[in-house]
Design a protein around this motif. Structure first.
Motif, PDB file in Angstrom:
ATOM      1  N   ARG A   9       2.818   3.369   8.254  1.00  0.00           N
ATOM      2  CA  ARG A   9       3.016   3.909   6.911  1.00  0.00           C
ATOM      3  C   ARG A   9       1.926   4.917   6.614  1.00  0.00           C
ATOM      4  O   ARG A   9       0.788   4.766   7.043  1.00  0.00           O
ATOM      5  N   ILE A  10       2.318   5.914   5.849  1.00  0.00           N
ATOM      6  CA  ILE A  10       1.331   6.879   5.362  1.00  0.00           C
ATOM      7  C   ILE A  10       0.830   6.339   4.029  1.00  0.00           C
ATOM      8  O   ILE A  10       1.625   6.041   3.139  1.00  0.00           O
ATOM      9  N   SER A  11      -0.471   6.203   3.883  1.00  0.00           N
ATOM     10  CA  SER A  11      -1.024   5.667   2.640  1.00  0.00           C
ATOM     11  C   SER A  11      -0.856   6.681   1.511  1.00  0.00           C
ATOM     12  O   SER A  11      -0.549   7.849   1.733  1.00  0.00           O
ATOM     13  N   LYS A  12      -1.068   6.232   0.291  1.00  0.00           N
ATOM     14  CA  LYS A  12      -0.939   7.125  -0.861  1.00  0.00           C
ATOM     15  C   LYS A  12      -1.944   8.267  -0.800  1.00  0.00           C
ATOM     16  O   LYS A  12      -1.709   9.340  -1.331  1.00  0.00           O
ATOM     17  N   SER A  13      -3.047   8.034  -0.108  1.00  0.00           N
ATOM     18  CA  SER A  13      -4.049   9.093   0.026  1.00  0.00           C
ATOM     19  C   SER A  13      -3.722  10.045   1.185  1.00  0.00           C
ATOM     20  O   SER A  13      -4.429  11.017   1.408  1.00  0.00           O
ATOM     21  N   GLY A  14      -2.617   9.744   1.944  1.00  0.00           N
ATOM     22  CA  GLY A  14      -2.194  10.621   3.029  1.00  0.00           C
ATOM     23  C   GLY A  14      -2.774  10.259   4.383  1.00  0.00           C
ATOM     24  O   GLY A  14      -2.664  11.024   5.331  1.00  0.00           O
ATOM     25  N   THR A  15      -3.374   9.102   4.496  1.00  0.00           N
ATOM     26  CA  THR A  15      -3.992   8.675   5.745  1.00  0.00           C
ATOM     27  C   THR A  15      -2.972   7.963   6.634  1.00  0.00           C
ATOM     28  O   THR A  15      -2.200   7.142   6.169  1.00  0.00           O
ATOM     29  N   ILE A  16      -2.984   8.294   7.904  1.00  0.00           N
ATOM     30  CA  ILE A  16      -2.144   7.615   8.887  1.00  0.00           C
ATOM     31  C   ILE A  16      -3.064   6.828   9.805  1.00  0.00           C
ATOM     32  O   ILE A  16      -3.983   7.381  10.400  1.00  0.00           O
ATOM     33  N   HIS A  17      -2.839   5.539   9.924  1.00  0.00           N
ATOM     34  CA  HIS A  17      -3.658   4.704  10.797  1.00  0.00           C
ATOM     35  C   HIS A  17      -2.949   4.540  12.131  1.00  0.00           C
ATOM     36  O   HIS A  17      -1.802   4.128  12.200  1.00  0.00           O
ATOM     37  N   LEU A  18      -3.632   4.888  13.206  1.00  0.00           N
ATOM     38  CA  LEU A  18      -3.100   4.767  14.553  1.00  0.00           C
ATOM     39  C   LEU A  18      -3.640   3.505  15.211  1.00  0.00           C
ATOM     40  O   LEU A  18      -4.765   3.093  14.939  1.00  0.00           O
ATOM     41  N   PRO A  19      -2.856   2.906  16.104  1.00  0.00           N
ATOM     42  CA  PRO A  19      -3.370   1.736  16.805  1.00  0.00           C
ATOM     43  C   PRO A  19      -4.495   2.141  17.753  1.00  0.00           C
ATOM     44  O   PRO A  19      -4.514   3.266  18.249  1.00  0.00           O
ATOM     45  N   LYS A  20      -5.399   1.225  17.969  1.00  0.00           N
ATOM     46  CA  LYS A  20      -6.507   1.520  18.878  1.00  0.00           C
ATOM     47  C   LYS A  20      -5.968   1.584  20.301  1.00  0.00           C
ATOM     48  O   LYS A  20      -5.359   0.658  20.788  1.00  0.00           O
TER      49      LYS A  20
END
Length: 75
Positions: A9-20
């Motif tokens: 999911r893209i956070s409300k702040s626009g951040t995308i978290h990728l798996p390590k």
């Protein structure tokens, strides 16, 4: 490099978290973002089902004499 696919999911702040994943560390990558679409399955009514699949299992015409013989025998 092989292609990796994962859902996030893209956070409300626009951040995308990728798996390590150490294989991606310090490498140049292409990122493609496609919104996930939901497909609604249409439920078929019994009459619609029969109309859709009628004749699917049994061919209308057959040139096979053995098939014709057995169809006549077991009517």
């Amino acid at each position: 490099m092989k292609t990796l696919r994962f859902r996030t999911r893209i956070s409300k702040s626009g951040t995308i978290h990728l798996p390590k994943n150490s294989s991606l560390a310090d490498k140049e990558v292409d990122v493609i973002i496609m919104p996930k679409t939901r497909r609604l399955r249409k439920t078929l009514k019994a009459k619609e089902f029969v109309e859709k699949w009628a004749g699917f299992l049994y061919p209308l015409e057959s040139n096979d004499s053995k098939f014709d013989y057995l169809m006549e025998k077991y009517k």
